[in-house]
Design an enzyme around this catalytic site. Structure first.
Site, mmCIF file in Angstrom:
data_model
loop_
_atom_site.group_PDB
_atom_site.id
_atom_site.type_symbol
_atom_site.label_atom_id
_atom_site.label_comp_id
_atom_site.label_asym_id
_atom_site.label_seq_id
_atom_site.Cartn_x
_atom_site.Cartn_y
_atom_site.Cartn_z
ATOM 1 N N GLY A 1 0.843 -1.193 0.000
ATOM 2 C CA GLY A 1 0.000 0.000 0.000
ATOM 3 C C GLY A 1 0.875 1.237 0.000
ATOM 4 O O GLY A 1 2.073 1.150 0.278
ATOM 5 N N GLN B 1 2.900 9.983 2.062
ATOM 6 C CA GLN B 1 4.286 9.484 2.088
ATOM 7 C C GLN B 1 5.139 10.060 0.961
ATOM 8 O O GLN B 1 6.354 10.077 1.059
ATOM 9 C CB GLN B 1 4.295 7.954 2.028
ATOM 10 C CG GLN B 1 3.751 7.325 3.301
ATOM 11 C CD GLN B 1 3.531 5.854 3.118
ATOM 12 O OE1 GLN B 1 2.524 5.435 2.551
ATOM 13 N NE2 GLN B 1 4.468 5.038 3.566
ATOM 14 N N CYS C 1 6.371 -0.404 7.193
ATOM 15 C CA CYS C 1 5.981 0.820 6.494
ATOM 16 C C CYS C 1 7.155 1.293 5.649
ATOM 17 O O CYS C 1 8.293 1.289 6.120
ATOM 18 C CB CYS C 1 5.598 1.891 7.523
ATOM 19 S SG CYS C 1 5.086 3.448 6.794
ATOM 20 N N LEU C 2 6.865 1.697 4.428
ATOM 21 C CA LEU C 2 7.936 2.197 3.563
ATOM 22 C C LEU C 2 8.548 3.478 4.127
ATOM 23 O O LEU C 2 9.672 3.822 3.777
ATOM 24 C CB LEU C 2 7.402 2.433 2.136
ATOM 25 C CG LEU C 2 7.007 1.152 1.372
ATOM 26 C CD1 LEU C 2 6.298 1.505 0.071
ATOM 27 C CD2 LEU C 2 8.213 0.269 1.111
ATOM 28 N N HIS D 1 -3.958 1.182 7.762
ATOM 29 C CA HIS D 1 -2.594 1.724 7.849
ATOM 30 C C HIS D 1 -2.449 2.938 6.914
ATOM 31 O O HIS D 1 -1.915 3.981 7.314
ATOM 32 C CB HIS D 1 -1.611 0.607 7.480
ATOM 33 C CG HIS D 1 -0.170 0.999 7.386
ATOM 34 N ND1 HIS D 1 0.796 0.529 8.250
ATOM 35 C CD2 HIS D 1 0.479 1.818 6.511
ATOM 36 C CE1 HIS D 1 1.968 1.049 7.912
ATOM 37 N NE2 HIS D 1 1.811 1.837 6.865
ATOM 38 N N GLU D 2 -2.955 2.818 5.684
ATOM 39 C CA GLU D 2 -2.855 3.929 4.715
ATOM 40 C C GLU D 2 -3.723 5.100 5.128
ATOM 41 O O GLU D 2 -3.332 6.260 4.975
ATOM 42 C CB GLU D 2 -3.263 3.476 3.303
ATOM 43 C CG GLU D 2 -2.489 2.328 2.709
ATOM 44 C CD GLU D 2 -1.003 2.411 2.903
ATOM 45 O OE1 GLU D 2 -0.465 3.523 3.008
ATOM 46 O OE2 GLU D 2 -0.371 1.355 2.980
ATOM 47 N N HIS E 1 -2.047 7.268 7.552
ATOM 48 C CA HIS E 1 -1.096 8.200 6.934
ATOM 49 C C HIS E 1 -1.802 9.491 6.509
ATOM 50 O O HIS E 1 -1.268 10.589 6.699
ATOM 51 C CB HIS E 1 -0.437 7.573 5.699
ATOM 52 C CG HIS E 1 0.709 6.644 6.003
ATOM 53 N ND1 HIS E 1 1.811 7.022 6.746
ATOM 54 C CD2 HIS E 1 0.940 5.359 5.631
ATOM 55 C CE1 HIS E 1 2.660 6.004 6.814
ATOM 56 N NE2 HIS E 1 2.156 4.980 6.152
HETATM 57 O O1 GNR Z 1 4.356 -2.527 2.441
HETATM 58 C C1 GNR Z 1 3.737 -2.421 3.479
HETATM 59 N N1 GNR Z 1 3.476 -3.534 4.206
HETATM 60 C C2 GNR Z 1 2.615 -3.538 5.284
HETATM 61 C C3 GNR Z 1 2.620 -4.673 6.087
HETATM 62 C C4 GNR Z 1 1.766 -4.754 7.160
HETATM 63 C C5 GNR Z 1 0.913 -3.721 7.427
HETATM 64 C C6 GNR Z 1 0.908 -2.586 6.644
HETATM 65 C C7 GNR Z 1 1.740 -2.506 5.572
HETATM 66 S S1 GNR Z 1 1.705 -1.096 4.548
HETATM 67 C C8 GNR Z 1 3.326 -1.090 3.944
HETATM 68 C C9 GNR Z 1 3.503 -0.011 2.895
HETATM 69 C C10 GNR Z 1 3.318 1.338 3.540
HETATM 70 O O2 GNR Z 1 4.118 1.872 4.233
HETATM 71 N N2 GNR Z 1 2.181 1.919 3.358
HETATM 72 O O3 GNR Z 1 1.911 3.080 3.974
HETATM 73 NI NI NI Z 2 3.065 3.104 5.762
#
Ligand code: GNR
Ligand code: NI
Length: 168
Positions: A46, A51, A92-93, A134-135, A138
């Protein structure tokens, strides 16, 4: 399309609250494509516009194994469908190299606009529910490390600051 530069925690720009998208024009369509390309390039499931330092309410996800099922969500809203929460390991990236357990509602109803401006609804569980929550965090300036203890968050912050100083 282009791969966008991703902000790294504790960059304060990740704390910006993204604005509602009022018109889905060519700029938004290009942004959606760039977010997808950046997500795939980073091996993410995601990515939010936040980001990429673009503070508009758009996110992309693809939780498929084949990486052939992109979803684009504009102005997404969620509704929690049950009392239950599920713990999963999140990364998270914007927090590279760290994975920690986070508990979130396990079943959600997602409503968003697609690139054609049409409203659609998905009931999500499992990894899709985790990724979308999670997104959406952000877009509201929240990061998964906010759910950890102060000690853990401080340790992650220190390590990432050190790395980004070396990297420049
Ligand atoms: O790549 C991602 N893997 C992930 C794994 C578990 C829960 C959430 C994520 S999202 C993350 C990519 C990212 O940072 N999205 O904001
Ligand atoms: Ni993230």
């Amino acid at each position: 399309m282009a791969v966008l530069k991703i902000l790294i925690f504790p960059d304060q720009r990740l704390r910006t609250i993204a604005k509602e998208i009022l018109v889905i024009d060519d700029e938004i369509k290009a942004l959606a494509g760039n977010l997808l390309e950046t997500m795939y390039e980073g091996k993410g499931i995601g990515l939010s516009a936040t980001q990429a330092n673009i503070h508009k309410r758009i996110l992309v996800v693809d939780v498929s194994d084949e990486k052939d099922s992109p979803l684009i969500l504009i102005n997404p809203k969620i509704e929690v469908l049950n009392e239950e929460e599920e713990v999963s390991s999140e990364g998270c990236l914007s927090v590279p190299g760290f994975f920690e357990e986070v508990s979130r509602p396990s079943e959600i109803n997602i409503t968003a606009l697609n690139l054609e401006g049409e409203k659609f609804t998905i009931v999500a569980t499992g990894l899709l529910a985790v990724a979308v929550q999670h997104e959406m965090d952000h877009l509201d300036g929240k990061i998964f490390v906010d759910f950890l203890s102060n000690l853990k968050r401080q340790r992650i912050k220190k390590k990432l600051l050190k790395i980004s100083k070396v990297a420049v």
